[in-house]
Design a protein around this motif. Structure first.
Motif, PDB file in Angstrom:
ATOM      1  N   VAL A   1       6.723  -9.957  10.929  1.00  0.00           N
ATOM      2  CA  VAL A   1       6.037 -11.153  11.367  1.00  0.00           C
ATOM      3  C   VAL A   1       6.244 -12.335  10.469  1.00  0.00           C
ATOM      4  CG1 VAL A   1       3.735 -11.952  11.811  1.00  0.00           C
ATOM      5  CG2 VAL A   1       4.430  -9.270  12.495  1.00  0.00           C
ATOM      6  N   LEU A   2       6.248 -12.076   9.341  1.00  0.00           N
ATOM      7  CA  LEU A   2       6.339 -13.346   8.244  1.00  0.00           C
ATOM      8  C   LEU A   2       8.035 -13.849   8.834  1.00  0.00           C
ATOM      9  CD1 LEU A   2       5.030 -11.842   5.100  1.00  0.00           C
ATOM     10  CD2 LEU A   2       3.839 -13.552   6.230  1.00  0.00           C
ATOM     11  N   HIS A   3       8.701 -12.994   8.778  1.00  0.00           N
ATOM     12  CA  HIS A   3      10.163 -13.531   8.893  1.00  0.00           C
ATOM     13  C   HIS A   3      10.222 -14.489  10.229  1.00  0.00           C
ATOM     14  CE1 HIS A   3      14.172 -13.256   7.591  1.00  0.00           C
ATOM     15  NE2 HIS A   3      14.543 -12.783   8.809  1.00  0.00           N
ATOM     16  N   ALA A   4       9.608 -13.766  11.199  1.00  0.00           N
ATOM     17  CA  ALA A   4       9.650 -14.631  12.493  1.00  0.00           C
ATOM     18  C   ALA A   4       9.061 -16.192  12.437  1.00  0.00           C
ATOM     19  CB  ALA A   4       9.422 -13.820  13.458  1.00  0.00           C
ATOM     20  N   SER A   5       8.066 -16.212  11.219  1.00  0.00           N
ATOM     21  CA  SER A   5       7.136 -17.176  11.625  1.00  0.00           C
ATOM     22  C   SER A   5       7.520 -18.563  10.652  1.00  0.00           C
ATOM     23  CB  SER A   5       5.892 -16.708  10.835  1.00  0.00           C
ATOM     24  OG  SER A   5       5.582 -15.627  11.695  1.00  0.00           O
ATOM     25  N   ASP A   6       8.939 -18.858  10.232  1.00  0.00           N
ATOM     26  CA  ASP A   6       9.274 -19.743   9.413  1.00  0.00           C
ATOM     27  C   ASP A   6       8.660 -19.795   7.951  1.00  0.00           C
ATOM     28  OD1 ASP A   6      10.742 -20.861  11.272  1.00  0.00           O
ATOM     29  OD2 ASP A   6       9.346 -22.091  12.208  1.00  0.00           O
ATOM     30  N   VAL A   7       8.196 -18.813   7.653  1.00  0.00           N
ATOM     31  CA  VAL A   7       8.078 -18.476   5.874  1.00  0.00           C
ATOM     32  C   VAL A   7       9.346 -18.513   5.629  1.00  0.00           C
ATOM     33  CG1 VAL A   7       7.027 -16.833   4.158  1.00  0.00           C
ATOM     34  CG2 VAL A   7       6.071 -17.344   6.458  1.00  0.00           C
ATOM     35  N   PRO A   8       9.803 -19.387   4.351  1.00  0.00           N
ATOM     36  CA  PRO A   8      11.156 -19.267   4.052  1.00  0.00           C
ATOM     37  C   PRO A   8      11.583 -18.121   3.337  1.00  0.00           C
ATOM     38  CG  PRO A   8       9.980 -21.205   3.156  1.00  0.00           C
ATOM     39  CD  PRO A   8       8.725 -20.237   3.904  1.00  0.00           C
ATOM     40  N   GLY A   9      12.658 -17.432   3.266  1.00  0.00           N
ATOM     41  CA  GLY A   9      12.965 -16.236   2.880  1.00  0.00           C
ATOM     42  C   GLY A   9      12.838 -16.334   1.197  1.00  0.00           C
ATOM     43  N   GLY A  10      12.041 -15.332   0.737  1.00  0.00           N
ATOM     44  CA  GLY A  10      11.851 -15.294  -0.634  1.00  0.00           C
ATOM     45  C   GLY A  10      10.534 -15.754  -0.977  1.00  0.00           C
ATOM     46  N   ALA A  11       9.774 -16.428   0.028  1.00  0.00           N
ATOM     47  CA  ALA A  11       8.443 -16.810  -0.342  1.00  0.00           C
ATOM     48  C   ALA A  11       7.570 -15.740  -0.393  1.00  0.00           C
ATOM     49  CB  ALA A  11       7.941 -17.853   0.644  1.00  0.00           C
ATOM     50  N   VAL A  12       7.830 -14.927   0.459  1.00  0.00           N
ATOM     51  CA  VAL A  12       6.903 -13.420   0.204  1.00  0.00           C
ATOM     52  C   VAL A  12       7.992 -12.421   0.349  1.00  0.00           C
ATOM     53  CG1 VAL A  12       5.407 -11.847   1.568  1.00  0.00           C
ATOM     54  CG2 VAL A  12       5.091 -14.407   1.695  1.00  0.00           C
ATOM     55  N   ASN A  13       7.999 -11.373  -0.791  1.00  0.00           N
ATOM     56  CA  ASN A  13       8.856 -10.246  -0.783  1.00  0.00           C
ATOM     57  C   ASN A  13       7.879  -9.029  -0.769  1.00  0.00           C
ATOM     58  OD1 ASN A  13      11.307 -11.879  -1.714  1.00  0.00           O
ATOM     59  ND2 ASN A  13       9.689 -12.643  -2.785  1.00  0.00           N
ATOM     60  N   ILE A  14       8.267  -7.956  -0.021  1.00  0.00           N
ATOM     61  CA  ILE A  14       7.368  -6.843   0.008  1.00  0.00           C
ATOM     62  C   ILE A  14       7.959  -5.613  -0.317  1.00  0.00           C
ATOM     63  CG2 ILE A  14       5.686  -5.434   1.579  1.00  0.00           C
ATOM     64  CD1 ILE A  14       5.258  -8.064   3.035  1.00  0.00           C
ATOM     65  N   ILE A  15       7.609  -4.880  -1.346  1.00  0.00           N
ATOM     66  CA  ILE A  15       8.304  -3.833  -1.810  1.00  0.00           C
ATOM     67  C   ILE A  15       7.410  -2.370  -1.707  1.00  0.00           C
ATOM     68  CG2 ILE A  15       9.334  -2.528  -3.783  1.00  0.00           C
ATOM     69  CD1 ILE A  15       9.946  -5.496  -4.842  1.00  0.00           C
ATOM     70  N   THR A  16       8.019  -1.270  -1.290  1.00  0.00           N
ATOM     71  CA  THR A  16       7.236  -0.130  -0.833  1.00  0.00           C
ATOM     72  C   THR A  16       7.651   0.802  -1.919  1.00  0.00           C
ATOM     73  OG1 THR A  16       8.787   0.833   0.439  1.00  0.00           O
ATOM     74  CG2 THR A  16       7.035  -0.185   1.530  1.00  0.00           C
ATOM     75  N   GLY A  17       6.855   1.612  -2.408  1.00  0.00           N
ATOM     76  CA  GLY A  17       7.396   2.748  -3.655  1.00  0.00           C
ATOM     77  C   GLY A  17       5.862   2.953  -4.249  1.00  0.00           C
TER      78      GLY A  17
ATOM     79  N   ASN B   1       0.917  -1.094   0.159  1.00  0.00           N
ATOM     80  CA  ASN B   1      -0.131   0.157   0.278  1.00  0.00           C
ATOM     81  C   ASN B   1       0.906   1.233   0.044  1.00  0.00           C
ATOM     82  OD1 ASN B   1      -1.613   1.905   0.825  1.00  0.00           O
ATOM     83  ND2 ASN B   1      -3.135   0.716   1.763  1.00  0.00           N
ATOM     84  N   GLU B   2       0.797   2.261  -1.080  1.00  0.00           N
ATOM     85  CA  GLU B   2       1.455   3.318  -1.079  1.00  0.00           C
ATOM     86  C   GLU B   2       1.419   4.401  -0.112  1.00  0.00           C
ATOM     87  OE1 GLU B   2       1.739   4.745  -5.203  1.00  0.00           O
ATOM     88  OE2 GLU B   2       2.693   6.689  -4.623  1.00  0.00           O
ATOM     89  N   SER B   3       0.228   4.677   0.064  1.00  0.00           N
ATOM     90  CA  SER B   3      -0.031   5.858   1.021  1.00  0.00           C
ATOM     91  C   SER B   3      -0.126   5.350   2.451  1.00  0.00           C
ATOM     92  CB  SER B   3      -1.210   6.600   0.673  1.00  0.00           C
ATOM     93  OG  SER B   3      -2.314   5.669   0.666  1.00  0.00           O
ATOM     94  N   LEU B   4      -0.355   3.962   2.896  1.00  0.00           N
ATOM     95  CA  LEU B   4      -0.352   3.294   4.159  1.00  0.00           C
ATOM     96  C   LEU B   4       0.720   2.161   4.318  1.00  0.00           C
ATOM     97  CD1 LEU B   4      -4.291   3.247   4.330  1.00  0.00           C
ATOM     98  CD2 LEU B   4      -3.191   5.205   5.190  1.00  0.00           C
ATOM     99  N   PRO B   5       1.784   2.463   4.237  1.00  0.00           N
ATOM    100  CA  PRO B   5       2.756   1.451   3.896  1.00  0.00           C
ATOM    101  C   PRO B   5       3.228   0.659   5.170  1.00  0.00           C
ATOM    102  CG  PRO B   5       3.983   3.349   3.854  1.00  0.00           C
ATOM    103  CD  PRO B   5       2.367   3.835   3.959  1.00  0.00           C
ATOM    104  N   LEU B   6       3.173   1.570   6.288  1.00  0.00           N
ATOM    105  CA  LEU B   6       3.682   1.068   7.607  1.00  0.00           C
ATOM    106  C   LEU B   6       3.507  -0.460   7.921  1.00  0.00           C
ATOM    107  CD1 LEU B   6       3.672   4.195  10.074  1.00  0.00           C
ATOM    108  CD2 LEU B   6       5.128   3.662   8.215  1.00  0.00           C
TER     109      LEU B   6
END
Lengths: 483, 292
Positions: free
Chosen positions: B194-210, B181-186
């Protein structure tokens, strides 16, 4: 047989054509009536076996498409969407039954018009087409069972554009689920193979299906484009090349038109060293030479485990020698006529290209009729993954053969294509079958068999082979709005 | 004296890491009154491409996990989010939400994650079929993940919108590249922790702001992205459709208010699945009279 011993040659066994009824000229089937095209233009449809004229076919223009879509809309609004579902189903059953009654006529016309061997038209195309109607007829009043917790509604008017390789079967694949789901239809057959669709229109007329529920209009690419671009079409169902599929997707970008696209392929057929070899050879032959290789899911890329490659190629060449190429109406014929001159030119262009790329060619030494469009069964060895004949769909009886050593290698090679329609795996080991069938990126995977179809079995591709499924319960969703 | 607070640096989430955008650019996230609340990474075309490479690489690891295991990992996401509830509520308030609405959004998000955690090992049984073909073959159809999915996060909701589409995508074994979300990105970036701390493998979800307008093209024209999902953005639908043609991406657009309870369901998972049909001959010998 290539044997020089005359005693071992088959005598011709021609299917008779006396009982079939063909008009000299065909008009368009719109709103339950045969109407003349506004274009006043006709084009010829010929027998690819001897290039003789079979009939003249109308070339529908924009006005005709408007008329067909309008009548489909009217039929949808006033009749078809209001009819109780079980009654709708009964009409579809009727169509299936009349098709069965006229199966032989349909088979002969299909063979004459498309060039496919009468044996295939008689035993595969026509029965499958009839069965498709029969299968979907029963779904009409059971749609809610297929989509738990959701309500089903038809989409409206479906525009359907079909190819020339399985003319009547493709018409059935398109029309039967559309009607069962409660839609009305405007269907355009391919320009070289309109006849069985027009015979189907006669059958639909005979069935008493309310006028306008199915409209069948003939023509060329421009006719198809008019259907795709028509603002009152809710759904496009297309089977054909990936190139045209992309044009259609562009044309409907930003609209609410739903689409299913059934496009090209370059399917891998994989033979492991523990496979039952004689059966595998039959599977290779069926995979690539069935219907002259005019099959979107043809097993056109053969992968043979290296240690048995010599043996498999030797056996395959031996088997190719006994394939009878010739008159499609002859019941001995295994490989019939190429559908059109244009297609033969495309195939020959690829064969030339294969030789130029340095691949080694083998063609069966069968005798080929002087007239008509024919191509001998052809295999290429010594090809690379990057060869054009390995990458592009040829849509003819042309097989490329590559070798592999390990399971991982063959999965990588098989998946390394933009297509993902089908694949074949031949091995005696169950656990290996499931490893392969899971990892091959393709919508249909045949293990220890190839080119099998059934109305109950969903068909359709991954990746650039298109999207959506036809057949089975999964084929219904393409024609329904779910909420 | 009042303690000096440690401010949070928001970075992108790509390949299991938290890098800054390779472009070095930033934009300001603003609160309702227009005051700056954080410097966000202004992600670039190259960031999208890197993320797609990571997502493709992670596809084997994520889709190869057992469905039961994926279910546990999704449940773990809910657990971790529950534990960090207050942080998300604070961020939502900072971005302009009222407190009670912020609390509800976070709680609904947690519940929605639990909902999809439960689906991971069940949707396949519902949509699969053994097909009674008219020949001696065993024939079955089942789901497989479509592959790498590009998700343009709903622009009207910071957390619940993202969760509502991301969860069904990954529950089905796909990997994902998200344009936040561009205007509400936090919340999107904090959610990646949260994903990173939950055993979701690295790369399975990638999130880009912009800027969405800048990043849509590299994402939807990318030849290694198999499907696209977005919500609203009707003015961009045609453009996205056209960008997606070249490799026949499966484009799924929704026009829903994700606060509604009926915006979750099985079909959000199956929208990102392929149906695979497998055939095998059946030997048919003997036993005909031993039916009892």
């Amino acid at each position: 047989m290539t044997s020089k011993n005359k005693n071992w040659e088959y005598s011709p066994s021609l299917e008779s054509t006396g009982h079939i009824k063909l008009k000299k000229k065909y008009d368009l089937f719109i709103n339950g009536k045969w109407v003349k095209s506004a274009s006043k233009k006709y084009f010829k449809t010929i027998n690819p076996n001897d290039e003789k004229l079979l009939a003249e076919i109308s070339h529908a223009n924009q006005k005709d498409v408007d008329l067909a879509v309008n009548s489909a809309r009217k039929a949808y609004d006033t009749v078809w969407s209001k009819m109780p579902a079980n009654e709708r189903g009964k009409y579809i059953y009727r169509i299936a039954r009349i098709m069965q009654e006229r199966a032989k006529e349909l088979a002969v016309i299909e063979s004459l018009d498309s060039g496919k061997p009468i044996r295939e038209a008689r035993d595969i195309d026509i029965p499958l087409a009839c069965n498709h109607f029969f299968y979907y007829a029963g779904w009409a009043d059971k749609l809610d069972y297929a989509f738990p917790n959701r309500k089903t509604k038809p989409l409206g008017v479906a525009g359907q554009i079909i190819p020339w390789n399985f003319p009547l079967l493709m018409a059935a694949w398109k029309i039967a689920p559309a009607l069962a789901a409660g839609n009305t239809v405007v269907l355009k057959p391919a320009e070289t193979t309109s006849l069985t669709a027009l015979k189907l229109a006669e059958i639909i007329e005979e069935s008493g299906l309310p006028a306008g529920v199915v409209n069948i209009i003939t023509g060329h690419g421009d006719t198809g484009a008019s259907i795709v671009n028509h603002p009152d079409i809710n759904k496009i169902a297309f089977t054909g090349s990936t190139g045209v599929g992309k044009i259609i997707q562009k044309a409907i970008a930003g609209t609410d038109k739903k689409a299913t696209l059934e496009l090209g392929g370059k399917s891998a057929n994989i033979i492991f060293d523990d496979a039952p070899l004689d059966q595998a050879i039959e599977g290779i032959v069926n995979g690539i030479f069935f219907n002259q290789g005019h099959v979107c899911c043809a097993g056109s890329r053969l992968f043979v485990q290296e240690n048995i490659a010599d043996k498999v190629i030797r056996k395959l060449k031996h088997r190719m020698k006994s394939l009878v190429v010739g008159n499609p109406l002859d019941k001995n014929t295994d490989v019939g006529a190429i559908n059109s001159k244009e297609q033969l030119q495309i195939i020959n262009k690829y064969i030339k290209l294969g030789k130029k790329e340095g691949a080694e060619i083998y063609q069966s030494e069968c005798s080929i009729p002087k007239k008509g469009f024919f191509c001998p069964p052809t295999i290429f060895t010594n090809v690379a993954q990057s060869s054009i004949i390995v990458q592009e769909e040829i849509f003819g009886p042309v097989l490329t053969i590559q070798t592999f050593r390990t399971v991982d290698e063959v999965i990588q090679k098989a998946n390394n294509t933009p297509f993902g329609l089908a694949a074949g795996v031949w091995t005696d080991k169950g656990s290996r079958i499931f490893n392969l069938t899971t990892k091959l990126k393709a919508g249909v995977v045949w293990a220890n068999t190839y080119n099998k179809f059934d109305p109950a079995s969903p068909f359709g591709g991954y990746k650039e082979s298109g999207f959506g499924r036809e057949g089975g319960m999964h084929g219904l969703s393409a024609y329904l709005k779910l909420s | 004296m009042k303690r000096v607070e440690i401010l949070k640096t928001y970075k992108i989430y790509s390949g299991g890491n938290f890098p800054r955008t390779e472009s070095g650019r930033y934009y300001l996230a603003l609160d309702k009154k227009g005051n700056p609340i954080a410097n966000m990474c202004m992600g670039s075309r190259k960031d999208v491409r890197n993320a797609v490479v990571s997502a493709r690489k992670a596809l084997g690891a994520w889709s190869g996990k057992t469905a039961f295991n994926r279910s546990q990992i999704l449940y773990r996401i809910a657990e971790v989010l529950e534990g960090r509830k207050s942080q998300f509520i604070e961020e939502l308030i900072l971005q302009g939400s009222q407190k009670n609405i912020a609390i509800k959004e976070v709680e609904d998000s947690i519940d929605r994650i639990v909902y999809y955690a439960g689906w991971c090992d069940k949707f396949c049984q519902i949509g699969s079929s053994v097909n009674p073909v008219s020949s001696s073959h065993f024939n079955f159809s089942t789901y497989e993940p479509v592959g790498v999915v590009g998700l343009i996060a709903p622009q009207d909701s910071s957390l619940l919108g993202l969760v509502s589409l991301l969860m069904p995508i990954i529950a089905g074994g796909n990997t994902c590249v998200v344009l936040a979300n561009e205007s509400l990105p936090l919340c999107s970036i904090t959610f990646s922790e949260v994903l990173h701390a939950s055993d979701v493998p690295g790369g399975a979800v990638n999130i880009i702001t912009g800027h969405i307008s800048e990043l849509i093209k590299p994402l939807s024209t990318h030849m290694d992205v198999n499907a696209l999902a977005f919500s609203g953005l009707s003015e961009l639908k045609k453009e996205i459709d056209l960008f997606s043609v070249e490799n026949l991406k499966r484009v799924r657009s929704y026009d829903l208010n994700w606060q509604n309870t009926d915006t979750q369901g099985l079909h959000y998972i199956t929208d990102f699945q392929e149906v695979k049909t497998t055939w095998h001959p059946i030997e048919n010998i003997g036993g005909a009279t031993s039916t009892y």
